[in-house]
Write a protein that holds these residues in place. Structure first.
Motif, PDB file in Angstrom:
ATOM      1  N   UNK A   1       0.900  -1.175   0.260  1.00  0.00           N
ATOM      2  CA  UNK A   1       0.102   0.132  -0.067  1.00  0.00           C
ATOM      3  C   UNK A   1       1.002   1.211   0.086  1.00  0.00           C
ATOM      4  N   UNK A   2       0.562   2.182  -0.926  1.00  0.00           N
ATOM      5  CA  UNK A   2       1.134   3.445  -0.876  1.00  0.00           C
ATOM      6  C   UNK A   2       0.373   4.672   0.059  1.00  0.00           C
ATOM      7  N   UNK A   3      -0.784   4.377   0.659  1.00  0.00           N
ATOM      8  CA  UNK A   3      -1.430   5.225   1.457  1.00  0.00           C
ATOM      9  C   UNK A   3      -1.883   4.635   2.902  1.00  0.00           C
ATOM     10  N   UNK A   4      -1.815   5.530   3.779  1.00  0.00           N
ATOM     11  CA  UNK A   4      -2.391   5.163   5.226  1.00  0.00           C
ATOM     12  C   UNK A   4      -3.624   6.147   5.189  1.00  0.00           C
ATOM     13  N   UNK A   5      -4.792   5.631   5.477  1.00  0.00           N
ATOM     14  CA  UNK A   5      -5.840   6.326   5.865  1.00  0.00           C
ATOM     15  C   UNK A   5      -6.064   6.773   7.323  1.00  0.00           C
ATOM     16  N   UNK A   6      -6.161   8.194   7.658  1.00  0.00           N
ATOM     17  CA  UNK A   6      -6.332   8.123   9.079  1.00  0.00           C
ATOM     18  C   UNK A   6      -7.675   9.096   9.326  1.00  0.00           C
ATOM     19  N   UNK A   7      -8.274   8.867  10.438  1.00  0.00           N
ATOM     20  CA  UNK A   7      -9.254   9.648  10.822  1.00  0.00           C
ATOM     21  C   UNK A   7      -9.105  10.861  11.848  1.00  0.00           C
ATOM     22  N   UNK A   8      -9.559  12.080  11.688  1.00  0.00           N
ATOM     23  CA  UNK A   8      -9.173  12.983  12.627  1.00  0.00           C
ATOM     24  C   UNK A   8     -10.815  13.385  13.378  1.00  0.00           C
ATOM     25  N   UNK A   9     -10.665  13.189  14.720  1.00  0.00           N
ATOM     26  CA  UNK A   9     -11.920  13.553  15.432  1.00  0.00           C
ATOM     27  C   UNK A   9     -11.759  14.849  16.125  1.00  0.00           C
ATOM     28  N   UNK A  10     -10.667  15.379  16.517  1.00  0.00           N
ATOM     29  CA  UNK A  10     -10.632  16.705  17.355  1.00  0.00           C
ATOM     30  C   UNK A  10      -9.382  17.201  16.930  1.00  0.00           C
ATOM     31  N   UNK A  11      -9.113  18.375  17.694  1.00  0.00           N
ATOM     32  CA  UNK A  11      -8.061  19.410  17.396  1.00  0.00           C
ATOM     33  C   UNK A  11      -6.882  18.722  17.801  1.00  0.00           C
ATOM     34  N   UNK A  12      -6.810  17.611  19.222  1.00  0.00           N
ATOM     35  CA  UNK A  12      -5.680  17.097  19.696  1.00  0.00           C
ATOM     36  C   UNK A  12      -5.207  16.191  18.643  1.00  0.00           C
ATOM     37  N   UNK A  13      -6.160  15.465  17.792  1.00  0.00           N
ATOM     38  CA  UNK A  13      -5.710  14.692  16.844  1.00  0.00           C
ATOM     39  C   UNK A  13      -4.960  15.097  15.725  1.00  0.00           C
ATOM     40  N   UNK A  14      -4.942  16.580  15.340  1.00  0.00           N
ATOM     41  CA  UNK A  14      -4.158  17.133  14.254  1.00  0.00           C
ATOM     42  C   UNK A  14      -2.615  17.277  14.852  1.00  0.00           C
ATOM     43  N   UNK A  15      -2.461  17.743  16.031  1.00  0.00           N
ATOM     44  CA  UNK A  15      -0.868  17.398  16.448  1.00  0.00           C
ATOM     45  C   UNK A  15      -0.405  15.795  16.338  1.00  0.00           C
ATOM     46  N   UNK A  16      -1.150  15.041  17.021  1.00  0.00           N
ATOM     47  CA  UNK A  16      -0.794  13.641  16.797  1.00  0.00           C
ATOM     48  C   UNK A  16      -0.643  13.174  15.330  1.00  0.00           C
ATOM     49  N   UNK A  17      -1.668  13.496  14.361  1.00  0.00           N
ATOM     50  CA  UNK A  17      -1.176  13.072  12.892  1.00  0.00           C
ATOM     51  C   UNK A  17      -0.124  13.865  12.391  1.00  0.00           C
TER      52      UNK A  17
ATOM     53  N   UNK B   1       6.946   9.479   7.085  1.00  0.00           N
ATOM     54  CA  UNK B   1       7.673  10.032   6.193  1.00  0.00           C
ATOM     55  C   UNK B   1       9.107   9.798   6.232  1.00  0.00           C
ATOM     56  N   UNK B   2       9.535   9.818   7.490  1.00  0.00           N
ATOM     57  CA  UNK B   2      11.004   9.309   7.487  1.00  0.00           C
ATOM     58  C   UNK B   2      11.099   7.950   7.265  1.00  0.00           C
ATOM     59  N   UNK B   3      10.121   7.041   7.885  1.00  0.00           N
ATOM     60  CA  UNK B   3      10.410   5.672   7.732  1.00  0.00           C
ATOM     61  C   UNK B   3      10.057   5.051   6.315  1.00  0.00           C
ATOM     62  N   UNK B   4       9.010   5.804   5.719  1.00  0.00           N
ATOM     63  CA  UNK B   4       8.625   5.113   4.309  1.00  0.00           C
ATOM     64  C   UNK B   4       8.344   6.502   3.512  1.00  0.00           C
ATOM     65  N   UNK B   5       9.245   6.935   2.964  1.00  0.00           N
ATOM     66  CA  UNK B   5       8.938   8.018   1.848  1.00  0.00           C
ATOM     67  C   UNK B   5       7.802   8.077   1.074  1.00  0.00           C
ATOM     68  N   UNK B   6       7.673   6.745   0.551  1.00  0.00           N
ATOM     69  CA  UNK B   6       6.849   6.264  -0.597  1.00  0.00           C
ATOM     70  C   UNK B   6       5.425   6.017  -0.154  1.00  0.00           C
TER      71      UNK B   6
END
Length: 163
Positions: free
Chosen positions: A83-99, A107-112
Motif C-alpha cells: 500500500x502507498x497510502x495510510x488512511x487516518x481519521x481526525x476527530x478533534x483538534x488534539x488529533x491534528x498534532x498527533x497526526x 515520512x522518515x520511515x517510508x517516504x513512498x
C-alpha cells in the motif's frame, strides 16, 4: 492500483469506522482494514470477536480485506500489503498534532507511503470506541449507543448489559 491501509483497535467498531471504510473504498482501488492488537492494552472484545463484528457490519467487497496486525509500525504493515497510502481519521483538534507527528515519523520511515487524513462528520466522529464502551451500563445506554454503532455491534453490546 491505489491501495490504502486503515487501522485501529475497533473495540468495538463504530459508525465512524464504517464511514472511514466507505470513504476509503471510494478513494482507493483496494483497502486493507487492519485490527490492531497491543499486549499492553486490555480489550473488551477479543481480536476474533472484533474481526467478526467488523465483517458483519460491512457489506462484503472484493476490494476490501479485513485482517489483524500485531503491534508494530503501521508503515511496515502498509509495505507488507504493497500500500502507498495510510488512511487516518481526525476527530478533534488534539488529533491534528498527533497526526502531524505521525506523518513526519511515517515520512522518515517510508517516504513512498502517504498518510491521508479524513474528517468524519461530527455526529458519528465524536464518540470513539473507548467512549462507546464507557457508555455501557444500566443508565439507558441503548438509546445513546445505538446511534454510534452498527447493528451487529449493538447486538453484541446488548448482551453485556448488566441490567
Amino acid at each position: 492500483m491505489r491501495t490504502a491501509v486503515y487501522a485501529g483497535s475497533f473495540d468495538p467498531p463504530t459508525n465512524g469506522h464504517l464511514w472511514m471504510i466507505k470513504q476509503g473504498l471510494e478513494l482507493f482501488d483496494r483497502l486493507y482494514v487492519a485490527i490492531g492488537s497491543n499486549p499492553a492494552k486490555s480489550y473488551s472484545f477479543s481480536v476474533e470477536e472484533r474481526l467478526r463484528l467488523l465483517r458483519e457490519s460491512i457489506p462484503s467487497c472484493e476490494r476490501l480485506t479485513i485482517s489483524e496486525f500485531n503491534n508494530r509500525y503501521l508503515v511496515d504493515y502498509a509495505r507488507d500489503v504493497d500500500a502507498h497510502y495510510i488512511l487516518r481519521g481526525i476527530r478533534s483538534s488534539d488529533d491534528y498534532e498527533y497526526e502531524r507527528v505521525m506523518r513526519h515519523i511515517n515520512g522518515d520511515m517510508a517516504p513512498n507511503i502517504t498518510t491521508t487524513f479524513l474528517m468524519p462528520p461530527r455526529d458519528i466522529a465524536e464518540l470513539s470506541s473507548s467512549m462507546v464502551k464507557s457508555l455501557i451500563g444500566p443508565e439507558g445506554w441503548q438509546k445513546t449507543v445505538r446511534r454510534y454503532v452498527p447493528v451487529p455491534v449493538f447486538e453484541a453490546l446488548e448482551k453485556t448489559d448488566p441490567s
